[in-house]
Design an enzyme around this catalytic site. Structure first.
Site, PDB file in Angstrom:
ATOM      1  N   SER A 103       0.932  -1.203   0.022  1.00  0.00           N
ATOM      2  CA  SER A 103      -0.039   0.173  -0.202  1.00  0.00           C
ATOM      3  C   SER A 103       0.845   1.332  -0.020  1.00  0.00           C
ATOM      4  O   SER A 103       0.223   2.339  -0.301  1.00  0.00           O
ATOM      5  CB  SER A 103      -0.960   0.028   1.171  1.00  0.00           C
ATOM      6  OG  SER A 103      -0.230  -0.071   2.477  1.00  0.00           O
ATOM      7  N   HIS A 139       2.643   4.681   4.755  1.00  0.00           N
ATOM      8  CA  HIS A 139       1.821   5.466   3.798  1.00  0.00           C
ATOM      9  C   HIS A 139       2.102   6.896   3.511  1.00  0.00           C
ATOM     10  O   HIS A 139       1.996   7.271   2.356  1.00  0.00           O
ATOM     11  CB  HIS A 139       0.285   5.553   4.462  1.00  0.00           C
ATOM     12  CG  HIS A 139      -0.434   4.101   4.546  1.00  0.00           C
ATOM     13  ND1 HIS A 139      -1.424   3.974   5.365  1.00  0.00           N
ATOM     14  CD2 HIS A 139      -0.026   2.828   3.948  1.00  0.00           C
ATOM     15  CE1 HIS A 139      -1.684   2.497   5.178  1.00  0.00           C
ATOM     16  NE2 HIS A 139      -0.917   1.852   4.482  1.00  0.00           N
TER      17      HIS A 139
END
Length: 366
Positions: A189, A238
């Site tokens: 991610s 992230h």
């Protein structure tokens, strides 16, 4: 929480609107040990991968051009998770590749730096990320092309991991090492957040968990919402992805033409595709020679498109291997170089129907 994730996966439209990036999971040494024991106890989910496969097949069946790099990335992540017997001795275990800033810097462990994005903690983690990769990858690869998309993925992976490492190391200056510097993390991610930034750079508005916001703020809002809704994800993983996406967009906008990495990837793809192209061109040549004719129409002259070239005079499609038009005998460059020039033909003038018929009879005997 996982029930909500499963519901979102089964609803394609909701996934498209939310544009979720999935989880870049972090955990401590104790949590890693518990997860390892959990896997040994057979608590790994086995019901969501068929959903991913059906969704991917459904999406690809609608496309005229199938994005190969996106499909390859999804297949690679899935194979790493499933660890089939024939790859079991080749693929490192998750404990060997977990992203850990302390271990990477201390032992110069590039395996953890490069491979950790391709590992996932469980089936929901994998499927959630791959659904997001499928949605974002199809859009980006279709618009950019396979070579440029592949080079972008390589660049984003390296930059997102690098930013994550830099942030974790920088926090040592504030004596804030325990939560981030010694964490273990895996997941794709970070790259997905970077892809979201690149994708949103082409739009004015975007969505973050169903909320329509200006595109420049969408990734930041999603970063905060995911951290609140899924506390077990890595914040700096992230964040590193977002910074990597911003840097990539900035570098891309300041440069004209493809970068060196894109040229390398294109050359690699060209080398791999050479046998297929040669076989395809050979088959087209043979088919053209057997039939002995093409289409006659009013199209403009073109060369090298699809293995044929059109005569400047009669617009007959000839094989790329021929230097003389099979219909009227005109040379590929527009000159009548097959002995028919004695009839007074000039490449710059149109032939009458009677003259064209006479030349065809002279050339083919019919």
């Amino acid at each position: 929480m996982f029930n909500k994730i499963k519901a979102a996966i089964f609803c394609k439209e909701e996934e498209n609107e939310r544009g979720l990036s999935g989880g870049y999971y972090r955990h401590t040494e104790r949590e890693r040990e518990m997860d390892r024991r959990g896997r040994g106890g057979g608590r790994v989910w086995r019901g969501m991968l068929p959903v991913l496969a059906l969704h991917a097949v459904s999406e690809y069946s609608r496309l005229d051009r199938k994005p190969p790099v996106t499909a390859g990335l999804i297949a690679a992540n899935t194979l790493v998770y499933l660890r089939p017997n024939f790859l079991h001795t080749i693929i490192p275990t998750i404990d060997e590749v977990c992203f850990n800033p302390y271990l990477i810097l201390k032992y110069k462990d590039l395996k953890r730096f490069l491979l950790s994005p391709f590992y996932h903690m469980g089936e929901p983690h994998l499927v959630f990320n791959m659904m997001s990769l499928l949605w974002k990858g199809i859009q980006l690869e279709t618009s950019m092309g396979a070579a440029e998309f592949a080079s972008m993925i390589v660049a984003l992976l390296g930059m997102s991991q690098g930013f994550t490492l830099l942030i974790a190391k920088s926090l040592l200056l504030f004596d804030y090492d325990t939560p981030y510097y010694r964490q273990y993390a895996v997941g794709f991610s970070g790259v997905l957040f970077a892809m979201k930034v690149v994708l949103d750079s082409q739009a004015e508005y975007s969505t973050a968990h169903g909320l329509m916001v200006p595109a420049r703020y969408a990734a930041w809002l999603e970063l905060l919402l995911i951290q609140v809704l899924v506390p077990g994800v890595s914040f700096i993983g992230h964040l590193g992805g977002i910074l990597a996406g911003l840097l990539y967009v900035r570098l891309k906008s300041s440069s004209s033409g493809p970068g060196p990495l894109t040229m390398i990837v294109r050359g690699f793809i060209r080398v791999l595709g050479w046998p297929l192209r040669s076989a395809r061109d050979f088959c087209r040549f043979q088919r053209g020679r057997v039939l002995g004719r093409g289409r006659v129409g009013g199209r403009e002259t073109r060369s090298g498109a699809g293995g044929v070239w059109s005569c400047r005079v009669c617009s007959f499609d000839n094989s790329r291997w021929l230097s003389v038009c099979e219909m009227c005998g005109t040379g590929r460059d527009g000159d009548g170089n097959d002995g028919l020039s004695s009839v007074g033909f000039s490449a710059g003038h149109d032939l009458s129907l009677e003259e064209l018929r006479r030349r065809r009879v002279q050339r083919f005997g019919r």
